[in-house]
Design a protein around this motif. Structure first.
Motif, PDB file in Angstrom:
ATOM      1  N   PRO A   1      -2.856 -10.684   3.808  1.00 32.59           N
ATOM      2  CA  PRO A   1      -2.778 -10.920   2.373  1.00 32.59           C
ATOM      3  C   PRO A   1      -1.395 -10.530   1.755  1.00 32.59           C
ATOM      4  O   PRO A   1      -0.770  -9.497   1.962  1.00 32.59           O
ATOM      5  N   SER A   2      -0.769 -11.317   1.114  1.00 24.39           N
ATOM      6  CA  SER A   2       0.483 -10.906   0.612  1.00 24.39           C
ATOM      7  C   SER A   2       0.642 -11.334  -0.575  1.00 24.39           C
ATOM      8  O   SER A   2       0.160 -12.039  -1.727  1.00 24.39           O
ATOM      9  N   LEU A   3       1.386 -10.154  -1.614  1.00 27.49           N
ATOM     10  CA  LEU A   3       1.497 -10.216  -2.809  1.00 27.49           C
ATOM     11  C   LEU A   3       2.920 -10.396  -3.496  1.00 27.49           C
ATOM     12  O   LEU A   3       3.819  -9.570  -2.557  1.00 27.49           O
ATOM     13  N   GLU A   4       3.379 -11.261  -4.181  1.00 30.39           N
ATOM     14  CA  GLU A   4       4.611 -11.480  -4.382  1.00 30.39           C
ATOM     15  C   GLU A   4       5.001 -11.198  -5.861  1.00 30.39           C
ATOM     16  O   GLU A   4       4.591 -12.274  -6.599  1.00 30.39           O
ATOM     17  N   ALA A   5       5.459 -10.466  -6.474  1.00 32.03           N
ATOM     18  CA  ALA A   5       5.651  -9.918  -7.880  1.00 32.03           C
ATOM     19  C   ALA A   5       7.060 -10.344  -8.107  1.00 32.03           C
ATOM     20  O   ALA A   5       8.199  -9.840  -7.698  1.00 32.03           O
TER      21      ALA A   5
ATOM     22  N   ALA B   1      -3.457  -2.642  -2.153  1.00 36.50           N
ATOM     23  CA  ALA B   1      -2.029  -2.802  -2.431  1.00 36.50           C
ATOM     24  C   ALA B   1      -2.292  -2.952  -4.125  1.00 36.50           C
ATOM     25  O   ALA B   1      -3.136  -3.631  -4.716  1.00 36.50           O
TER      26      ALA B   1
ATOM     27  N   HIS C   1      -4.566  -6.027  -4.213  1.00 36.20           N
ATOM     28  CA  HIS C   1      -5.272  -6.559  -3.105  1.00 36.20           C
ATOM     29  C   HIS C   1      -6.030  -5.520  -2.416  1.00 36.20           C
ATOM     30  O   HIS C   1      -5.681  -4.472  -2.254  1.00 36.20           O
TER      31      HIS C   1
ATOM     32  N   LEU D   1      -0.646  -7.402  -9.815  1.00 44.45           N
ATOM     33  CA  LEU D   1      -1.246  -8.035  -8.578  1.00 44.45           C
ATOM     34  C   LEU D   1      -2.180  -7.047  -7.853  1.00 44.45           C
ATOM     35  O   LEU D   1      -1.503  -5.850  -7.870  1.00 44.45           O
TER      36      LEU D   1
ATOM     37  N   HIS E   1      11.763  -7.058  -8.213  1.00 41.13           N
ATOM     38  CA  HIS E   1      10.962  -8.030  -7.314  1.00 41.13           C
ATOM     39  C   HIS E   1      10.116  -7.228  -6.111  1.00 41.13           C
ATOM     40  O   HIS E   1      10.915  -6.240  -5.299  1.00 41.13           O
ATOM     41  N   VAL E   2       8.828  -7.067  -5.885  1.00 43.14           N
ATOM     42  CA  VAL E   2       8.231  -6.587  -4.731  1.00 43.14           C
ATOM     43  C   VAL E   2       7.473  -7.625  -4.083  1.00 43.14           C
ATOM     44  O   VAL E   2       6.637  -8.509  -4.668  1.00 43.14           O
ATOM     45  N   ASN E   3       7.670  -7.677  -2.731  1.00 47.33           N
ATOM     46  CA  ASN E   3       6.441  -8.651  -2.051  1.00 47.33           C
ATOM     47  C   ASN E   3       6.011  -7.785  -1.154  1.00 47.33           C
ATOM     48  O   ASN E   3       6.489  -7.217   0.021  1.00 47.33           O
ATOM     49  N   ALA E   4       4.698  -7.495  -1.045  1.00 51.00           N
ATOM     50  CA  ALA E   4       3.907  -6.701  -0.176  1.00 51.00           C
ATOM     51  C   ALA E   4       2.970  -7.729   0.864  1.00 51.00           C
ATOM     52  O   ALA E   4       2.415  -8.674   0.123  1.00 51.00           O
ATOM     53  N   VAL E   5       3.301  -7.619   2.135  1.00 56.41           N
ATOM     54  CA  VAL E   5       2.279  -8.129   3.131  1.00 56.41           C
ATOM     55  C   VAL E   5       1.930  -7.410   4.378  1.00 56.41           C
ATOM     56  O   VAL E   5       2.503  -6.873   5.232  1.00 56.41           O
ATOM     57  N   PRO E   6       0.709  -6.899   3.844  1.00 56.69           N
ATOM     58  CA  PRO E   6       0.090  -5.710   4.782  1.00 56.69           C
ATOM     59  C   PRO E   6      -0.763  -6.484   5.549  1.00 56.69           C
ATOM     60  O   PRO E   6      -1.722  -7.334   5.099  1.00 56.69           O
TER      61      PRO E   6
ATOM     62  N   ILE F   1       0.645  -4.206  -7.415  1.00 57.04           N
ATOM     63  CA  ILE F   1       1.885  -4.274  -7.827  1.00 57.04           C
ATOM     64  C   ILE F   1       1.807  -4.356  -9.340  1.00 57.04           C
ATOM     65  O   ILE F   1       1.134  -5.380  -9.684  1.00 57.04           O
TER      66      ILE F   1
END
Lengths: 305, 305
Positions: free
Chosen positions: B257-261, A272, B270, B268, A252-257, A274
């Motif tokens: 902006p957040s991406l959650e895989a 970003a 961004h 995903l 699992h990856v959650n990216a919040v830039p 994923i």
């Protein structure tokens, strides 16, 4: 130092022998060796665990190695290291921590590193984190890095979490004055049930200051990663973040830039992506004779290089 | 309906006359006109303010207009509108709210819109927000949009905040089943001391579901904008967010902006960029005879088109 400790030193600091130049080796919470030079002083802190690394203005082509190794199970080690980099210096600092845990208790190292980078000074900072050992005890590494860069200063920070770290929270905060630059390259690979959280906050306070944050990560098995990055443009400045992550298995990856423009002349960009390894890439390598697993390994190695 | 109300209807819904097809016009908190068709029913809610819009399965090439206008100062209007779009329908829905406030009291409209989009149905949803009037009373618009898209369904949502809205919080939540798609295009321009906050949460739950969120914004004067967007990939899916903002004067923009895989097969992406208009662009237009102000206007118009 025994064979385990020596092997870990190699993994985290590429050290086969006692390093050239200044060094401070911390092993199981105690000093295991120190060298200072005419330009680089290392002083044990009196008020709390840790050291001051003082680099004279104008020091060039010198390096400091400050590896930390933990091979006792159940040790909770916390150090405060402060780096004073004199005006116009140009140095390489190699930190890193390796934990070998064969026991059942949690081994943890928290390093709080604060950098005061003088005017027009250049620092390359390399940090590697690594865990190993057959024990069931957790291996935890929580590095905090605080960076103050004076006018025209430059820091390049390369952090790598190779493998074997069960849990990590990586906090990095930076503020930059006029003309200062910061480049951060982070590489993280997690596997098993590991968790990794990364938090970057960069304040571009000075005119023509700039930051480039590049994160590459691989989440295997059931591991979980969170990537938070915040760039605040508070002046005429340039900021760029890039976060690329490869998913494998149940990773699992959650990216919040986050980009915060507080000045008309702030220019901020973020990217970003994923996803998992593209099927075509795997097939291409497999037609060259690699197994699926070998093909995956090749791609991951290239991505993390 | 008086001249002010008619002019606002034109601004928010491009309506010069009573529209073709189904419509419901709400003016100062009361019904000002309604039409239903053989395929589209509009029913006043009994338990709370608002309407149910019921579109029969298979309805094609029809439209519904549901504009709201407020010309009384100090009115706080809140409505709950639910849209039931039958299987295989293909319709256009035009909402929008205009506030004309000549008084000193705050005028506010909060529209909570919930969409139930049937299997393989297609909806184009257009929403415009606009404020005007010489009074000192604030003009506040807080739209909430909740979207449930069934298998193979599609929604395109185009929201525009043209000008004159002092404060807005725009919440949009969506969940998508297998093969469903959502496209969101948001345009916001803020000026003066206005504030705008946008929150998107999109759950890509279904196999081959996809979302594309595109936000373009301009922050002039001392206005402040916050853009939060979260795309959760919970299955084999494709998600893309893009946030471009132009800063002018003392405008502030914060993009998170957040991406959650949460699935190996989630892909995903961004992108975000914040900055002011490039100097070269202005100069190019100015050499063609435009003043600096005219050149800026040209560029902004092109960006927001």
């Amino acid at each position: 130092m025994d064979a385990i400790q020596k092997s870990m030193l190699e993994k985290i600091a590429d050290l086969h022998e006692v390093p050239e130049g200044a060094y401070n080796i911390r092993s199981n919470g105690a000093l295991a060796g120190r060298n200072t030079t005419a330009n680089i002083d290392i002083v044990t802190k009196q008020d709390k665990p840790g050291i001051d690394i003082i680099i004279k203005p104008g020091t060039k082509n010198e390096s400091v190695h400050i590896p930390v190794i933990l091979s006792e199970s159940g040790l909770n080690d916390c150090v405060y290291n402060d780096f004073y980099i004199g005006e116009g210096a140009d140095v390489v600092i190699v930190a890193g921590c390796g934990i070998h845990n064969c026991g059942t208790d949690t081994s943890e190292h928290d390093g709080i590193h604060t950098f005061f980078i003088g005017k027009n000074a250049k620092v390359k900072y390399i940090e590697k984190h690594y865990g190993e050992g057959d024990g069931t005890g957790e291996k935890i590494l929580n590095p905090t890095t605080i960076v103050h860069i004076d006018e025209g200063g430059y820091m390049e920070m390369e952090t790598t979490q190779i493998k074997g770290v069960d849990s990590t929270i990586r906090d990095t905060q930076a503020d930059l004055k006029d003309g200062a630059s910061l480049v951060i390259k982070e590489k993280i690979m997690t596997h098993g049930n590991q968790t990794a959280e990364t938090n970057f906050v960069v304040n571009l306070d000075g005119v023509d200051s700039s930051a480039n944050v590049i994160s590459r990560s691989v989440a295997k098995d059931s591991s979980k990663q969170v990537f938070n990055s915040k760039i605040c443009g508070n002046n005429k400045c340039y900021g760029h973040t890039e976060c690329d992550a490869i998913l494998m298995d149940n990773g699992h990856v959650n990216a919040v830039p986050s980009l915060e423009a507080n000045d008309l002349d702030a220019s901020l960009i973020h990217e970003a992506a994923i996803g998992k390894i593209a099927g075509e890439q795997l097939i291409k390598l497999m037609t060259l004779g690699l197994t699926e697993h070998e093909a995956e390994e090749q791609i991951i190695n290239g991505f993390m290089k």
